[in-house]
Design a protein around this motif. Structure first.
Motif, PDB file in Angstrom:
ATOM      1  N   LEU A 167      -8.347   7.673   1.867  1.00 43.31           N
ATOM      2  CA  LEU A 167      -9.320   7.259   0.856  1.00 43.31           C
ATOM      3  C   LEU A 167      -9.945   8.472   0.170  1.00 43.31           C
ATOM      4  CD1 LEU A 167     -11.078   4.387   2.822  1.00 43.31           C
ATOM      5  CD2 LEU A 167      -9.855   4.109   0.678  1.00 43.31           C
ATOM      6  N   GLU A 223      -8.427  -1.707  -3.993  1.00 45.73           N
ATOM      7  CA  GLU A 223      -8.184  -0.684  -5.018  1.00 45.73           C
ATOM      8  C   GLU A 223      -6.758  -0.697  -5.539  1.00 45.73           C
ATOM      9  OE1 GLU A 223      -9.141   2.505  -7.556  1.00 45.73           O
ATOM     10  OE2 GLU A 223     -10.481   1.318  -6.286  1.00 45.73           O
ATOM     11  N   TYR A 224      -5.796  -0.832  -4.627  1.00 46.26           N
ATOM     12  CA  TYR A 224      -4.399  -0.632  -5.022  1.00 46.26           C
ATOM     13  C   TYR A 224      -3.580  -1.910  -5.168  1.00 46.26           C
ATOM     14  CZ  TYR A 224      -4.923   4.379  -4.485  1.00 46.26           C
ATOM     15  OH  TYR A 224      -5.317   5.678  -4.657  1.00 46.26           O
ATOM     16  N   LEU A 256      -8.703  -0.181   0.613  1.00 48.44           N
ATOM     17  CA  LEU A 256      -7.430   0.233   0.017  1.00 48.44           C
ATOM     18  C   LEU A 256      -6.739  -0.926  -0.693  1.00 48.44           C
ATOM     19  CD1 LEU A 256      -6.019   2.540   2.835  1.00 48.44           C
ATOM     20  CD2 LEU A 256      -6.494   3.236   0.480  1.00 48.44           C
ATOM     21  N   THR A 305       0.351   3.836  -3.127  1.00 50.28           N
ATOM     22  CA  THR A 305      -0.242   5.147  -2.869  1.00 50.28           C
ATOM     23  C   THR A 305       0.801   6.251  -2.763  1.00 50.28           C
ATOM     24  OG1 THR A 305      -0.177   4.816  -0.462  1.00 50.28           O
ATOM     25  CG2 THR A 305      -2.162   4.083  -1.633  1.00 50.28           C
ATOM     26  N   CYS A 310     -15.773   4.124   0.518  1.00 47.40           N
ATOM     27  CA  CYS A 310     -15.810   2.942   1.382  1.00 47.40           C
ATOM     28  C   CYS A 310     -17.174   2.889   2.044  1.00 47.40           C
ATOM     29  CB  CYS A 310     -14.701   3.013   2.437  1.00 47.40           C
ATOM     30  SG  CYS A 310     -14.738   1.658   3.645  1.00 47.40           S
ATOM     31  N   HIS A 344      -7.701  10.110  -2.363  1.00 44.54           N
ATOM     32  CA  HIS A 344      -7.562   9.390  -3.636  1.00 44.54           C
ATOM     33  C   HIS A 344      -8.912   9.143  -4.309  1.00 44.54           C
ATOM     34  CE1 HIS A 344      -3.231   8.454  -3.389  1.00 44.54           C
ATOM     35  NE2 HIS A 344      -3.429   8.452  -2.078  1.00 44.54           N
ATOM     36  N   LEU A 379       0.826  -1.202   0.000  1.00 44.88           N
ATOM     37  CA  LEU A 379       0.000   0.000   0.000  1.00 44.88           C
ATOM     38  C   LEU A 379       0.866   1.260   0.000  1.00 44.88           C
ATOM     39  CD1 LEU A 379      -2.847  -0.916   2.523  1.00 44.88           C
ATOM     40  CD2 LEU A 379      -3.028  -0.678   0.046  1.00 44.88           C
TER      41      LEU A 379
END
Length: 212
Positions: A146, A169-170, A166, A126, A153, A149, A122
């Motif tokens: 969150l 998503e990443y 997270l 990010t 959620c 970006h 992460l």
């Protein structure tokens, strides 16, 4: 594939053991078990889906080949899957669509598979250092990350749910080749073995490819 998996474990001398789901006594964690009536034996039995209890008994009884370190498990899983892919396709590379309707990509199953620590992954994805897992303000800081970006959620905004969002998503959505996501936070995986040297983390892993 099933025969290949059994052959792999047989070659490593893993025994086949029985882990009954029906027992004469209630066991396991504090849950309400199903009580069923076994007609042939004329007995009330408890239905308990907890095969790990018998595996622990085997370990205590000296049949400890059913136990391995999580690093050993990742190595074995990678070795078994890559071997099965090679046996079925003739090689370690497979062309497949990550999602329905998308172009095919070449997926690499050559061992060893890549490992990524969840929190470190992460941080890289990010370009931001996530808050410490024992930070009393972690929920508000993860929510701010969150929001920064543009990621939504769904409530409740617990630490675990914010982290899962997270990760989805990443990390998960961007993984194509088989990859182990390791060192899950204790808050996300409280029943797993705590990490031997890293605070607030567990010796837990999940293998992903093509975003799943």
């Amino acid at each position: 594939i099933i025969n290949g998996a059994r052959e792999y474990l047989d070659d490593k001398h893993f025994p086949v053991v029985e882990t009954p789901m029906m027992n004469m006594t209630s066991r396991g964690v504090v849950t309400r078990h199903f009580i069923i009536f076994y007609n042939s034996l004329k007995l009330d039995l408890f239905l308990c889906i907890a095969p790990e209890l018998y595996l622990k008994m085997f370990i205590i009884g000296g049949l400890d080949h059913s136990y391995a370190d999580y690093n050993d498990l990742m190595y074995m899983i990678g070795e078994m899957i890559s071997g099965l892919v090679k046996d079925v396709t003739g090689g370690y590379k497979v062309n497949n669509s990550p999602k329905q309707g998308t172009p095919k990509v070449k997926i690499e199953f050559t061992p060893p598979f890549k490992c990524r620590s969840m929190i470190e992954g992460l941080k890289e994805a990010t370009n931001t250092k996530p808050p410490e897992l024992d930070d009393p303000e972690i929920d508000s800081k993860l929510s701010a990350l969150l929001e920064e970006h543009g990621i939504e959620c769904s409530p409740p905004h617990t630490t675990a749910r914010l982290l899962v969002t997270l990760v989805g998503e990443y990390l998960e959505d961007n993984i194509i080749h088989p990859t182990f996501i390791t060192e899950w936070p204790e808050i996300m995986s409280p029943l797993d073995k705590y990490h031997r040297s890293k605070k607030c983390l567990t010796e837990c892993f999940e293998i992903l490819h093509q975003g799943e």
